[in-house]
Each structure stands twice: as structure tokens, then as C-alpha cells.
Design an enzyme around this catalytic site. Structure first.
Site, PDB file in Angstrom:
ATOM      1  CG  ASN A  23     -12.190   3.569   2.585  1.00 19.10           C
ATOM      2  OD1 ASN A  23     -13.026   3.545   1.937  1.00 19.10           O
ATOM      3  ND2 ASN A  23     -10.903   3.001   2.789  1.00 19.10           N
ATOM      4  CG  ASN A  68      -2.082   0.924   1.212  1.00 15.69           C
ATOM      5  OD1 ASN A  68      -2.504   1.124  -0.015  1.00 15.69           O
ATOM      6  ND2 ASN A  68      -2.522   1.744   1.995  1.00 15.69           N
ATOM      7  NE  ARG A  89     -17.899   6.200   7.229  1.00 13.02           N
ATOM      8  CZ  ARG A  89     -16.476   6.644   7.331  1.00 13.02           C
ATOM      9  NH1 ARG A  89     -16.091   6.914   6.056  1.00 13.02           N
ATOM     10  NH2 ARG A  89     -15.907   7.114   8.241  1.00 13.02           N
ATOM     11  CB  THR A 139     -10.555   1.724  16.024  1.00 17.57           C
ATOM     12  OG1 THR A 139     -11.809   1.271  15.573  1.00 17.57           O
ATOM     13  CG2 THR A 139      -9.443   0.993  16.028  1.00 17.57           C
ATOM     14  CG  PHE A 148       4.467   2.629  11.010  1.00 18.97           C
ATOM     15  CD1 PHE A 148       3.875   3.915  11.726  1.00 18.97           C
ATOM     16  CD2 PHE A 148       5.910   2.715  10.983  1.00 18.97           C
ATOM     17  CE1 PHE A 148       4.383   4.665  12.334  1.00 18.97           C
ATOM     18  CE2 PHE A 148       6.519   3.817  11.665  1.00 18.97           C
ATOM     19  CZ  PHE A 148       5.730   4.794  12.146  1.00 18.97           C
ATOM     20  CB  SER A 196      -6.509   2.692  15.931  1.00 25.25           C
ATOM     21  OG  SER A 196      -7.648   3.532  15.655  1.00 25.25           O
ATOM     22  CE1 TYR A 207      -6.457  -0.924  11.206  1.00 26.52           C
ATOM     23  CE2 TYR A 207      -8.248   0.537  12.221  1.00 26.52           C
ATOM     24  CZ  TYR A 207      -6.836   0.187  11.925  1.00 26.52           C
ATOM     25  OH  TYR A 207      -6.109   1.155  12.056  1.00 26.52           O
ATOM     26  NE  ARG A 258     -14.873  10.062  13.566  1.00 24.04           N
ATOM     27  CZ  ARG A 258     -16.146  10.261  14.065  1.00 24.04           C
ATOM     28  NH1 ARG A 258     -16.779  10.984  14.608  1.00 24.04           N
ATOM     29  NH2 ARG A 258     -16.827   9.100  13.363  1.00 24.04           N
ATOM     30  CG  ASP A 305       3.976 -10.381   3.798  1.00 26.50           C
ATOM     31  OD1 ASP A 305       3.788 -10.077   5.012  1.00 26.50           O
ATOM     32  OD2 ASP A 305       3.275 -10.436   2.851  1.00 26.50           O
ATOM     33  CE  LYS A 343      -4.157  -1.196  13.838  1.00 29.67           C
ATOM     34  NZ  LYS A 343      -2.540  -1.091  13.519  1.00 29.67           N
TER      35      LYS A 343
HETATM   36  P1  NAD Z   1      -0.424   2.863   5.096  1.00 30.05           P
HETATM   37  O1  NAD Z   1      -1.059   1.871   4.602  1.00 30.05           O
HETATM   38  O2  NAD Z   1      -0.034   3.864   4.596  1.00 30.05           O
HETATM   39  O3  NAD Z   1       1.065   2.336   5.396  1.00 30.05           O
HETATM   40  C1  NAD Z   1       1.075   0.907   6.029  1.00 30.05           C
HETATM   41  C2  NAD Z   1       2.521   0.613   5.250  1.00 30.05           C
HETATM   42  O4  NAD Z   1       2.554  -0.967   5.853  1.00 30.05           O
HETATM   43  C3  NAD Z   1       2.550   0.479   3.710  1.00 30.05           C
HETATM   44  O5  NAD Z   1       3.640   0.794   3.307  1.00 30.05           O
HETATM   45  C4  NAD Z   1       2.237  -0.864   3.188  1.00 30.05           C
HETATM   46  O6  NAD Z   1       2.882  -1.211   2.199  1.00 30.05           O
HETATM   47  C5  NAD Z   1       2.919  -1.796   4.548  1.00 30.05           C
HETATM   48  N1  NAD Z   1       2.577  -3.177   4.622  1.00 30.05           N
HETATM   49  C6  NAD Z   1       1.141  -3.652   4.870  1.00 30.05           C
HETATM   50  N2  NAD Z   1       1.090  -4.787   5.132  1.00 30.05           N
HETATM   51  C7  NAD Z   1       2.474  -5.433   5.221  1.00 30.05           C
HETATM   52  C8  NAD Z   1       3.078  -6.671   5.249  1.00 30.05           C
HETATM   53  N3  NAD Z   1       2.235  -7.655   5.599  1.00 30.05           N
HETATM   54  N4  NAD Z   1       4.372  -6.549   5.107  1.00 30.05           N
HETATM   55  C9  NAD Z   1       5.145  -5.459   5.127  1.00 30.05           C
HETATM   56  N5  NAD Z   1       4.600  -4.526   4.853  1.00 30.05           N
HETATM   57  C10 NAD Z   1       3.330  -4.378   4.914  1.00 30.05           C
HETATM   58  O7  NAD Z   1      -1.106   3.019   6.528  1.00 30.05           O
HETATM   59  P2  NAD Z   1      -0.895   4.268   7.384  1.00 30.05           P
HETATM   60  O8  NAD Z   1      -1.961   5.288   7.484  1.00 30.05           O
HETATM   61  O9  NAD Z   1       0.726   4.714   7.414  1.00 30.05           O
HETATM   62  O10 NAD Z   1      -0.767   3.559   8.883  1.00 30.05           O
HETATM   63  C11 NAD Z   1       0.095   2.885   9.520  1.00 30.05           C
HETATM   64  C12 NAD Z   1      -0.464   1.981  10.840  1.00 30.05           C
HETATM   65  O11 NAD Z   1      -1.071   3.097  11.447  1.00 30.05           O
HETATM   66  C13 NAD Z   1      -1.353   0.944  10.538  1.00 30.05           C
HETATM   67  O12 NAD Z   1      -0.885   0.049  11.184  1.00 30.05           O
HETATM   68  C14 NAD Z   1      -2.715   1.692  10.488  1.00 30.05           C
HETATM   69  O13 NAD Z   1      -3.629   0.307  11.035  1.00 30.05           O
HETATM   70  C15 NAD Z   1      -2.253   2.479  11.822  1.00 30.05           C
HETATM   71  N6  NAD Z   1      -3.238   3.342  11.893  1.00 30.05           N
HETATM   72  C16 NAD Z   1      -3.711   4.442  10.949  1.00 30.05           C
HETATM   73  C17 NAD Z   1      -4.410   5.444  11.074  1.00 30.05           C
HETATM   74  C18 NAD Z   1      -4.937   6.327   9.896  1.00 30.05           C
HETATM   75  O14 NAD Z   1      -5.989   7.056   9.957  1.00 30.05           O
HETATM   76  N7  NAD Z   1      -4.164   6.569   8.888  1.00 30.05           N
HETATM   77  C19 NAD Z   1      -5.250   5.617  12.362  1.00 30.05           C
HETATM   78  C20 NAD Z   1      -5.139   4.701  13.238  1.00 30.05           C
HETATM   79  C21 NAD Z   1      -4.044   3.711  13.257  1.00 30.05           C
HETATM   80  N1  UFG Z   2     -16.774  11.698   6.203  1.00 31.23           N
HETATM   81  C1  UFG Z   2     -17.773  12.127   5.677  1.00 31.23           C
HETATM   82  N2  UFG Z   2     -17.511  11.878   4.168  1.00 31.23           N
HETATM   83  C2  UFG Z   2     -16.435  11.099   3.676  1.00 31.23           C
HETATM   84  C3  UFG Z   2     -15.763  10.554   4.699  1.00 31.23           C
HETATM   85  C4  UFG Z   2     -15.908  10.910   5.910  1.00 31.23           C
HETATM   86  O1  UFG Z   2     -18.628  12.894   5.916  1.00 31.23           O
HETATM   87  O2  UFG Z   2     -16.555  11.299   2.498  1.00 31.23           O
HETATM   88  C5  UFG Z   2     -17.178  11.830   7.969  1.00 31.23           C
HETATM   89  C6  UFG Z   2     -17.338  10.772   8.787  1.00 31.23           C
HETATM   90  O3  UFG Z   2     -18.620  10.360   8.480  1.00 31.23           O
HETATM   91  C7  UFG Z   2     -16.949  11.045  10.043  1.00 31.23           C
HETATM   92  C8  UFG Z   2     -15.649  11.995   9.661  1.00 31.23           C
HETATM   93  O4  UFG Z   2     -15.821  12.491   8.461  1.00 31.23           O
HETATM   94  O5  UFG Z   2     -17.684  11.755  10.819  1.00 31.23           O
HETATM   95  C9  UFG Z   2     -14.202  11.293   9.850  1.00 31.23           C
HETATM   96  O6  UFG Z   2     -14.472  10.102   8.816  1.00 31.23           O
HETATM   97  P1  UFG Z   2     -12.996   9.406   8.586  1.00 31.23           P
HETATM   98  O7  UFG Z   2     -13.352   8.148   7.546  1.00 31.23           O
HETATM   99  O8  UFG Z   2     -12.026  10.229   7.812  1.00 31.23           O
HETATM  100  O9  UFG Z   2     -12.425   8.936   9.946  1.00 31.23           O
HETATM  101  P2  UFG Z   2     -13.058   7.836  10.909  1.00 31.23           P
HETATM  102  O10 UFG Z   2     -12.821   8.528  12.234  1.00 31.23           O
HETATM  103  O11 UFG Z   2     -14.199   7.187  10.547  1.00 31.23           O
HETATM  104  O12 UFG Z   2     -11.941   6.667  10.962  1.00 31.23           O
HETATM  105  C10 UFG Z   2     -10.352   7.004  11.346  1.00 31.23           C
HETATM  106  C11 UFG Z   2      -9.803   5.821  10.644  1.00 31.23           C
HETATM  107  C12 UFG Z   2     -10.000   4.455  11.287  1.00 31.23           C
HETATM  108  C13 UFG Z   2      -9.753   4.709  12.966  1.00 31.23           C
HETATM  109  C14 UFG Z   2     -10.484   5.846  13.330  1.00 31.23           C
HETATM  110  C15 UFG Z   2     -10.370   5.924  14.992  1.00 31.23           C
HETATM  111  O13 UFG Z   2      -9.987   5.953   9.282  1.00 31.23           O
HETATM  112  O14 UFG Z   2      -8.970   3.560  10.853  1.00 31.23           O
HETATM  113  O15 UFG Z   2     -10.288   6.956  12.620  1.00 31.23           O
HETATM  114  O16 UFG Z   2      -9.470   6.938  15.178  1.00 31.23           O
HETATM  115  F1  UFG Z   2     -10.143   3.544  13.567  1.00 31.23           F
END
Ligand code: NAD
Ligand code: UFG
Length: 337
Positions: free
Chosen positions: A197, A35, A291, A126, A80, A124, A148, A230, A58, A152
């Protein structure tokens, strides 16, 4: 110190990589690019003018991972790597349990083989499930509402048990709220595959003309303007929290869960207005039904991070939107193909 980043090419990983290199640590990035793109790493190298090691693999490949860790001999691992799309996790739960849970078990086994006892984990908000009170502190009851979130929670439990069983072990569970924004240079940022998303990348793509209209999911929540609230956290502040957590993990034993948020809630319409101001573009939107699975409001009590890590969020919603816009407008197609 020697720092090993799983998933270091991803959105949060690449920003943390930049901070960790700037703090003069030696780094190895381990990523399968499922990703992300190696281009993100090249840009961090350019920005920091520092070299670092990369291994393509991986985390579930025990042999490859153990070899990489044994050769690099890290002081701290920052983990991560994993899958992060809530909806996809409902459709493909096994893929999530395999990547996020089995992948972490594989990592811990490889760390034990390499004699590394310290880990900082991407958890997270979450894990708090449906909020029973706000702001959310680290003692709030834990639950999961989708696979998901389960992964976590499971990994948090695994890391806690691992620390209990090993005298020398240290685990910092960073519970991120909503990471958004990009590095000030606009050279690295979030590059989602397919339709985003999450709110901020969707809004940026509307602003740049890649998508027509934002759908606001829910306008009848019990919040000041009826839209979801949020705790958005600037990804550079989040990266700095990791740099502080690495230092903390090196100096302490045991397992600590720490919120990483600002403590401030912003609504969907607050984000739209702030982004319009930052970009000078209008963001057309329509009100849509809620949603499924969304909660009205979610924001952090961030005091523990201040006390334990000496870390505080410094950037506000305007900074988040300005940097997200710089990244999006300079790179309308992200890192490209
Ligand atoms: P991201 O997808 O940009 O980064 C994840 C990275 O891990 C990518 O580079 C992907 O290629 C690599 N990866 C995935 N599966 C792998 C595997 N099996 N082996 C080796 N590499 C692998 O996501 P991000 O937003 O940078 O998130 C990083 C971490 O933080 C994740 O664990 C995610 O669950 C957590 N997190 C993210 C958010 C958010 O909103 N972005 C919120 C809370 C927690
Ligand atoms: N939203 C919209 N339109 C969109 C997308 C989102 O109105 O197209 C709204 C959602 O309903 C929510 C807010 O924007 O009220 C934030 O939504 P996000 O999808 O950006 O974030 P979430 O809070 O739903 O989820 C994020 C991460 C999850 C994590 C969670 C808890 O995507 O992985 O925060 O911290 F688990």
C-alpha cells in the site's frame, strides 16, 4: 532493564529489538506472526549475537499474555502489535477495533497483573487528521478519518486515562510519520504481504522487477511538484527514538505524546529520484488520480523529541533509499515463505 515488545517481529519491532539488545537490555518478544516471520528474529539474533526470549501469542489472549508478562516481569512494555492498513480498516472495522483497541485493553490488564506501569506506544501522525497548519506539532487538534486512525486515537485516550488513574504510570505515545528504509546490513527490512500500500516498498519492488510501474497518486496537489509530500523517517532512527523513549518512560511519570519525524517533507517524485540514484535502476511511473483520503502534505515539528528524549533524526532520504534497496536487492522475496 527488562523490555517486553509486543509485535517485536514486525517491521518497526525488529529494528527496535536490535537497538534495545544493543543497549544491553533483556528482552521478551510477544508476537502471533500474523504479519511477520520468526526469520526476522533469527536475523536480529545473528546481527547482535544476543539471545532473547520469545512467546508466540495473540495480545487478545488474556491468559497467555498475563502469563508471559508475569513470568518476564518487564520494566517497560513497547507496544507495536496491531493492524495497520488504512484501506483494510475501512472494510473490516471490527477486526481493527478488536486487535488494536481490545488488544491494548488486554495488554494493560495483563501489565497491571504483572505490576508493570510503563508503556511506549506506536501511535501515528494519522491522529492529526486533515492538517490545519504545518509543520504538525503535538498540540495540533486530533481527529480520525478512518477506523485505523480511530483505533490510534482511542488507544491514546485510554493510555492518558490510565496514567491519570495510576500515580506510578508512564506512557509515551510516539506519533510516527512515514517510516521507511532498513537496517544498514540489509538483513532485516519491510516485507509486506500482497501488493504494498505504501510508496517506498512499492518503489523498491518496481526497482527489483517484481512490479512494472509505479502509479503516482495525484499530480495536482498544492505542493512544489504537484505530488504528495510526506515526512519520511528512517526506521533505524525510529528504532533509536524507541530506545530513548524507554529510558524516558523509566524516569518519568504521566503521559506524553511525541512526534517522530525529521521535519523535512519529500514529494513522491523526490522519492522516485532518490531511489533511482540509490539503486541505479529506473523507476517507470505514470500519473494517476488522487488516492481517496490522502492529504497534500504532512510533516512534523520534531522539537519535542529533541527536548524530552534527546533524540534527533540523523539519516536523510538518500540513506533511506540506499538501505531499502540493499534489503530489497539482497532479499527480493523478503523473508520468503
Ligand atoms: P507490522 O505489521 O510489521 O508489525 C506488527 C507486528 O504485530 C507483526 O509482527 C504482527 O505479527 C504483530 N501482531 C499484529 N496483531 C497481533 C496480535 N493481535 N497479537 C500479537 N501480535 C500481533 O507493522 P509495523 O509497520 O512494524 O508497525 C508497528 C506499529 O506501528 C503498528 O501498531 C502500526 O500501527 C504502527 N505504525 C506503523 C506505521 C508504518 O507506516 N509502518 C506508521 C505509524 C504507526
Ligand atoms: N503514493 C503513490 N503511489 C503509491 C503509494 C503511495 O503515489 O503506490 C503516494 C501517496 O499518495 C502519498 C505518498 O505516496 O502521497 C505516501 O503514501 P504512503 O501510502 O506511503 O503513506 P501515507 O502517508 O499515505 O500513510 C502512512 C501510513 C499510515 C499512517 C500515515 C500517517 O501508511 O498508516 O502514514 O503518518 F497513518
Amino acid at each position: 532493564m527488562r523490555i517486553f515488545l509486543t509485535g517485536g517481529a514486525g517491521y518497526i519491532g525488529s529494528h527496535t529489538l536490535l537497538e534495545v539488545l544493543s543497549a544491553a537490555h533483556e528482552v521478551c518478544v510477544y508476537d502471533d506472526y500474523s504479519n511477520s516471520a520468526p526469520a526476522a528474529l533469527a536475523r536480529v539474533e545473528q546481527l547482535t549475537n544476543r539471545k532473547f526470549k520469545t512467546v508466540t501469542g495473540d495480545i487478545r489472549d488474556q491468559v497467555s499474555l498475563a502469563t508471559a508478562l508475569t513470568e518476564f516481569k518487564p520494566d517497560v512494555v513497547v507496544h507495536f502489535a496491531g493492524k495497520k492498513a488504512v484501506g483494510e480498516s475501512v472494510e473490516k472495522p471490527l477486526m481493527y477495533y478488536e486487535n488494536n483497541v481490545s488488544g491494548t485493553l488486554s495488554l494493560l490488564r495483563a501489565m497491571e497483573a504483572a505490576g508493570c506501569n510503563r508503556i511506549v506506544f506506536s501511535s501515528s501522525a494519522t491522529v492529526y487528521g486533515e492538517p490545519q497548519y504545518l509543520p504538525l506539532d503535538e498540540n495540533h487538534p486530533l481527529s480520525a478519518t478512518n477506523p485505523y486512525g480511530q483505533t490510534k486515537l482511542m488507544v491514546e485516550h485510554i493510555l492518558r486515562d490510565w496514567c491519570t488513574a495510576r500515580d506510578q504510570a508512564s506512557a509515551v505515545l510516539l506519533r510516527y510519520f512515514n517510516p521507511v528504509g532498513a537496517h544498514d546490513s540489509g538483513m532485516i527490512g519491510e516485507d509486506p504481504n500482497d501488493i504494498p500500500n505504501n510508496l517506498m516498498p512499492f518503489v523498491s519492488q518496481v526497482a527489483v522487477g517484481r512490479r512494472e510501474t509505479l502509479q503516482v497518486f495525484g499530480s495536482d496537489y498544492d505542493t512544489p511538484d504537484g505530488t504528495g509530500v510526506r515526512d519520511y523517517i528512517h526506521v533505524v532512527d525510529l528504532a533509536k527514538a524507541h530506545a530513548a523513549a524507554i529510558v524516558y518512560a523509566a524516569a518519568h511519570k504521566g503521559c506524553e505524546a511525541i512526534n517522530v519525524g525529521t521535519g523535512q517533507g519529500s514529494s513522491v517524485l523526490d522519492v522516485v529520484r532518490a531511489f533511482e540514484k540509490a539503486s541505479g535502476r529506473s523507476i517507470p511511473y505514470t500519473m494517476a488520480p488522487r488516492r481517496p483520503g490522502d492529504v497534500a502534505a504532512l510533516y512534523a515539528q520534531p522539537d519535542k523529541a529533541r527536548t524530552l528524549l534527546g533524540w534527533d533524526a540523523e539519516r536523510d532520504l538518500a540513506d533511506m533509499c540506499v538501505s531499502a534497496w540493499k534489503w530489497q536487492s539482497q532479499n527480493p522475496d523478503g523473508y520468503g515463505d
